[in-house]
Design an enzyme around this catalytic site. Structure first.
Site, short mmCIF file in Angstrom:
data_model
loop_
_atom_site.label_atom_id
_atom_site.label_comp_id
_atom_site.label_asym_id
_atom_site.label_seq_id
_atom_site.Cartn_x
_atom_site.Cartn_y
_atom_site.Cartn_z
N ASP A 1 27.07 -28.87 30.49
CA ASP A 1 28.03 -28.85 29.39
C ASP A 1 28.96 -30.06 29.40
OD1 ASP A 1 29.18 -27.88 31.78
OD2 ASP A 1 30.87 -27.08 30.68
N TYR B 1 31.63 -39.14 34.86
CA TYR B 1 31.27 -39.06 36.28
C TYR B 1 30.86 -40.42 36.85
CZ TYR B 1 31.50 -33.99 36.64
OH TYR B 1 31.95 -32.70 36.69
#
Length: 447
Positions: free
Chosen positions: A174, A270
């Protein structure tokens, strides 16, 4: 005349998760487009699941008394007569996540749930747990689909590709959805669904190459301008939720530095761990990591609210927040159940979708999803910069899975040493040896 939709039977594996209540609320909010006949939650931790299960029972009685409900720790009860398994398990719970984060920090290396040493350690725990769920599903409901969003999704996806190649499992995440929701707010759109995106990469390791509205207008210039100044933080718009943990606020802002490396694309947040690992480690408190934030924050909030609902015997004034995480699951379930051909980001075998990349790599790309599963959309060739980074990361993921299969210390050390986050092979070995000690209960015994 509108065709009547067939009601579905769903089991949520990881019933004691803090995400279970909001997924159930999202399912209940969408029963007009995804009717449900049976809803089950399953966990191997009865005590933890009961906190959630008792509250869910009250929610269902009030919102959807016609749906059959069961909370169980028995695999046969859980996986029999189901159309979908929604899996979000955390082997070792947050206590082991804390180890994943704190052990690397002893050596000045960032500890993170899905990246670097922490992600590898978690992957070694997760593989067996997810394979167990796949096997239960295939034994008791062979026609069912598993929608797996257990982390670390990249390693789990590679393991299922290798070890259960014919399983009806879709590995999803997600995180891009959450970032697309932020993009929509930056653009002044109502929803991420008002955009069509092109994206490629690995899980937690990807780039958007194109974002357009439904009329085909290019939205990238406006997004690039904003992100170059603010990252994905919405503070400049005054709309960032106050309850966001400090580590996430920093992560959203840091995206502007990641963006500078390739201003032709928009990065997944990330990537900061791979491009700025030293800084990420320096910004971490070795005594109070993200796991502690979650235990003291989200876990207390969600379990506290579940217990309040159970005590009050009503959920009418509940403050549960339904996140992007949950809406994505509903869209994917509908796409498979009713052949809607929704366009979604999924983690799938490359098989030529990225032309100049490893065919067996599990890549995250847009797919058209129908009742026969995903049809990946070709992304063409990718630039050398991204290709080189992705090849290194795919090597790490494949080595972890090979280490698990072969019980190989050598291959796991190679995985740690190959990670862009780990400074050298000596540090990789020290972290690995500490991780083996911490994970005795959960990892195969390495030779």
């Amino acid at each position: 005349m509108t065709k009547k939709l067939k009601p579905q039977s769903i089991v949520i594996a990881g019933g004691g998760s803090t995400y279970t209540p909001e997924i159930i609320l999202m399912l209940l909010d969408n029963t007009d487009t995804l009717p449900i006949r049976k809803l089950k939650i399953y966990d191997n931790n009865e005590e933890r699941q009961k906190i959630v299960a008792d509250a869910v029972e009250i929610i269902l009685k009030e919102k959807a008394p016609n749906i059959e409900y069961l909370a169980t720790t028995d695999p046969e009860e859980a996986f029999s007569d189901v159309d979908f398994v929604m899996a979000h398990i955390r082997v070792g719970l947050y206590e082991m996540r804390e180890q994943d984060e704190k052990i690397p920090l002893k050596y000045g290396v960032i500890g993170q749930e899905t990246c670097g040493p922490g992600g590898i350690a978690y992957g070694m725990r997760s593989i067996g747990g997810v394979l167990e769920l796949v096997d239960y599903m295939e034994q008791y409901s062979p026609d069912a689909w598993m929608l797996n969003y257990s982390n670390p999704a990249a390693i789990v996806a590679e393991a299922t590709r290798r070890l259960r190649p014919n399983a009806k499992i879709l590995n999803i995440c997600d995180m891009p959805i959450g970032l697309e929701s932020r993009m929509a707010k930056i653009l002044g759109l109502n929803s991420r669904k008002d955009m069509d995106v092109r994206y490629y990469g690995l899980n937690h390791f990807g780039w958007w190459t194109d974002v357009r509205d439904k009329e085909g207008n290019d939205l990238m210039p406006k997004l690039k301008e904003y992100i170059s100044q603010n990252g994905y933080s919405l503070e400049a718009l005054g709309t960032d939720p106050k309850e966001n943990d400090p580590s996430w606020m920093y992560t959203f802002r840091k995206a502007k530095d990641v963006y500078e490396l390739d201003p032709n694309t928009l990065p997944n947040t990330y990537l900061k761990y791979y491009f700025f690992p030293d800084e990420a480690a320096q910004h971490s408190n070795p005594n109070y990591t993200r796991a502690n934030e979650v235990i003291d924050g989200r876990e207390k909030r969600v379990f506290g609210e579940c217990m309040r609902i159970t005590d009050m015997k009503t959920a009418k004034d509940t403050n549960f927040h339904i996140g992007d995480h949950a809406s994505y699951i509903v869209d994917l379930t509908r796409a498979i159940a009713y052949n809607t051909h929704e366009r979604m980001l999924l983690i799938v075998p490359n098989n030529g979708s990225i032309v100049n990349f490893e065919p067996t790599a599990m890549v995250e790309i847009p797919c058209i999803v129908g009742s026969n599963g995903p049809e990946p959309l070709t992304q063409g060739e990718i630039p050398r910069f991204q290709k080189g980074l992705m090849e290194q990361q795919v090597a790490v993921e494949k080595l972890v899975v090979e280490a698990w299969i072969e019980k190989s210390y050598q291959k796991l050390w190679q995985a740690f040493a190959a990670s862009k986050i780990v400074p050298n092979a000596a540090v990789a070995k020290e972290i690995l040896d500490d991780m083996i000690e911490a994970n005795k209960e959960y990892w195969p015994e390495l030779k």
